[in-house]
Each structure stands twice: as C-alpha cells, then as structure tokens.
Design a protein around this motif. Structure first.
Motif, PDB file in Angstrom:
ATOM      1  N   UNK A 121       4.148  10.144   0.890  1.00  0.00           N
ATOM      2  CA  UNK A 121       4.513   9.089  -0.060  1.00  0.00           C
ATOM      3  C   UNK A 121       4.026   9.443  -1.459  1.00  0.00           C
ATOM      4  N   UNK A 122       2.805   9.961  -1.552  1.00  0.00           N
ATOM      5  CA  UNK A 122       2.219  10.328  -2.852  1.00  0.00           C
ATOM      6  C   UNK A 122       3.040  11.429  -3.518  1.00  0.00           C
TER       7      UNK A 122
ATOM      8  N   UNK B 259       3.375  -3.556   3.768  1.00  0.00           N
ATOM      9  CA  UNK B 259       2.124  -3.448   4.505  1.00  0.00           C
ATOM     10  C   UNK B 259       1.258  -2.374   3.833  1.00  0.00           C
ATOM     11  N   UNK B 260       1.155  -1.189   4.440  1.00  0.00           N
ATOM     12  CA  UNK B 260       0.430  -0.088   3.818  1.00  0.00           C
ATOM     13  C   UNK B 260       1.364   0.590   2.831  1.00  0.00           C
ATOM     14  N   UNK B 261       0.899   0.763   1.620  1.00  0.00           N
ATOM     15  CA  UNK B 261       1.740   1.382   0.618  1.00  0.00           C
ATOM     16  C   UNK B 261       0.924   2.333  -0.241  1.00  0.00           C
ATOM     17  N   UNK B 262       1.632   3.193  -0.933  1.00  0.00           N
ATOM     18  CA  UNK B 262       1.043   4.125  -1.869  1.00  0.00           C
ATOM     19  C   UNK B 262       1.567   3.745  -3.242  1.00  0.00           C
ATOM     20  N   UNK B 263       0.722   3.882  -4.252  1.00  0.00           N
ATOM     21  CA  UNK B 263       1.095   3.456  -5.593  1.00  0.00           C
ATOM     22  C   UNK B 263       0.557   4.454  -6.617  1.00  0.00           C
TER      23      UNK B 263
ATOM     24  N   UNK C 186       4.905   2.568 -16.063  1.00  0.00           N
ATOM     25  CA  UNK C 186       5.772   2.438 -14.895  1.00  0.00           C
ATOM     26  C   UNK C 186       4.904   2.629 -13.663  1.00  0.00           C
ATOM     27  N   UNK C 187       4.897   1.632 -12.788  1.00  0.00           N
ATOM     28  CA  UNK C 187       4.148   1.708 -11.537  1.00  0.00           C
ATOM     29  C   UNK C 187       5.150   1.768 -10.387  1.00  0.00           C
ATOM     30  N   UNK C 188       5.040   2.825  -9.609  1.00  0.00           N
ATOM     31  CA  UNK C 188       5.927   3.044  -8.461  1.00  0.00           C
ATOM     32  C   UNK C 188       5.101   2.781  -7.218  1.00  0.00           C
ATOM     33  N   UNK C 189       5.602   1.902  -6.362  1.00  0.00           N
ATOM     34  CA  UNK C 189       4.938   1.574  -5.105  1.00  0.00           C
ATOM     35  C   UNK C 189       5.905   1.910  -3.972  1.00  0.00           C
ATOM     36  N   UNK C 190       5.401   2.516  -2.902  1.00  0.00           N
ATOM     37  CA  UNK C 190       6.269   2.964  -1.816  1.00  0.00           C
ATOM     38  C   UNK C 190       5.570   2.839  -0.466  1.00  0.00           C
ATOM     39  N   UNK C 191       6.321   2.374   0.518  1.00  0.00           N
ATOM     40  CA  UNK C 191       5.863   2.345   1.912  1.00  0.00           C
ATOM     41  C   UNK C 191       6.993   2.905   2.771  1.00  0.00           C
ATOM     42  N   UNK C 192       6.680   3.939   3.530  1.00  0.00           N
ATOM     43  CA  UNK C 192       7.667   4.608   4.372  1.00  0.00           C
ATOM     44  C   UNK C 192       7.190   4.562   5.818  1.00  0.00           C
TER      45      UNK C 192
ATOM     46  N   UNK D  89      16.528   8.769   9.945  1.00  0.00           N
ATOM     47  CA  UNK D  89      15.159   9.202  10.222  1.00  0.00           C
ATOM     48  C   UNK D  89      14.081   8.156   9.946  1.00  0.00           C
ATOM     49  N   UNK D  90      14.424   7.129   9.164  1.00  0.00           N
ATOM     50  CA  UNK D  90      13.411   6.173   8.741  1.00  0.00           C
ATOM     51  C   UNK D  90      13.556   4.825   9.439  1.00  0.00           C
ATOM     52  N   UNK D  91      12.415   4.206   9.675  1.00  0.00           N
ATOM     53  CA  UNK D  91      12.376   2.858  10.227  1.00  0.00           C
ATOM     54  C   UNK D  91      12.217   1.852   9.072  1.00  0.00           C
ATOM     55  N   UNK D  92      11.538   2.285   8.006  1.00  0.00           N
ATOM     56  CA  UNK D  92      11.335   1.427   6.836  1.00  0.00           C
ATOM     57  C   UNK D  92      11.191   2.295   5.592  1.00  0.00           C
TER      58      UNK D  92
END
Length: 147
Positions: free
Chosen positions: A130-131, A2-6, A109-115, A86-89
């Motif tokens: 996340x950043x 959904x919402x992510x940081x990259x 290298x592209x790192x994408x993360x959603x927490x 502690x995390x839901x996702x």
C-alpha cells in the motif's frame, strides 16, 4: 476504512488544479505507470466519474477492477471497490487542503488506502505494498500537476 496506509505531499498548485488532474481519468495511463486502460462507466450529477473500470499491469500483478467514486468538490474524492479479479477490497481517498494560509503555498494532498487481496498475505507485506502504491501515486500526481 479498517486498517489503512496514509501519506501526504505538498503540490505547488491550487486544490482545484490538483483535483482537475485527479478527475481526468482518460490521462491516467500517461502518468500513473500501472494503469494501462481506463473506462468511465458512469458519470455523477457533477459530471465527474462515478464508476470507473481500470486495467492495471504492475508486472507480476495484472488485474481489472471497477471502482465507485464519491466527490466532495475540490476537497476530497474517495473510492470503493465494486468488482475485481484479485482484490476483495480497495478503499481509498485523496483529501486536499491548502498547505498554508494562501493559494501560493500549494496544496497538501493526503492519500489514504486500504487493500484486501483474495490470496492470503501478511499484514506487514500488504501495508508495504500500500505504501509503495501511495508513494508512486503521489509522486506521479505531483509531477503531472506541476509539469
């Protein structure tokens, strides 16, 4: 996701060399800082980790979680959260691509993360966290691969 940081970084190595470091979970405590313990619980058909337990200690935040990994050769690895205190996702990926026309030009290298955390947190604060996680991971990966 959904919402992510990259974020992206160029590493002076081939995609295979970069992916070899990403896939070497046993070495994570040596270069990631926050990862204190790691156990590969399951390997996939290609021999790479399919399920991994990580113990993280980032000062105020200490958590143990299990992630499921999916590998696409030396092009991409993605993960999703199986369990956490502690995390839901926690969904993320590393995507690797040649940075130029030849291997001598390195790998982007592209790192994408959603927490998503179990405690309420403002979206802006979550994306900032996340950043920070992404930037530290990319810097650590670059140093490990090029070092």
């Amino acid at each position: 996701m959904a919402e992510h940081t990259r974020s992206s970084i160029v590493i002076d190595a081939t995609p295979a060399e970069v992916m070899a470091v990403i896939a070497d979970f046993a070495a994570y405590p040596e270069w990631t800082g926050e990862v204190k313990e790691i156990d590969v619980l399951e390997a996939g058909p290609d021999g790479r980790a399919a399920k991994v337990r990580l113990l993280l200690d980032a000062g105020a935040i200490r958590d143990e979680h299990t992630l499921a990994y999916t590998w696409d050769g030396d092009r991409e690895v993605s993960w999703t959260l199986v369990s956490s205190q502690m995390l839901r996702a926690l969904d993320g990926s590393y995507a690797l691509a040649p940075a130029g026309k030849g291997p001598a030009e390195g790998t982007e290298v592209t790192y994408q993360l959603a927490v998503d955390v179990k405690i309420p947190m403002l979206g802006m604060i979550k994306r900032k966290a996340e950043k920070v996680i992404i930037d530290r991971a990319l810097a650590g990966l670059k140093k490990r691969v090029e070092g």
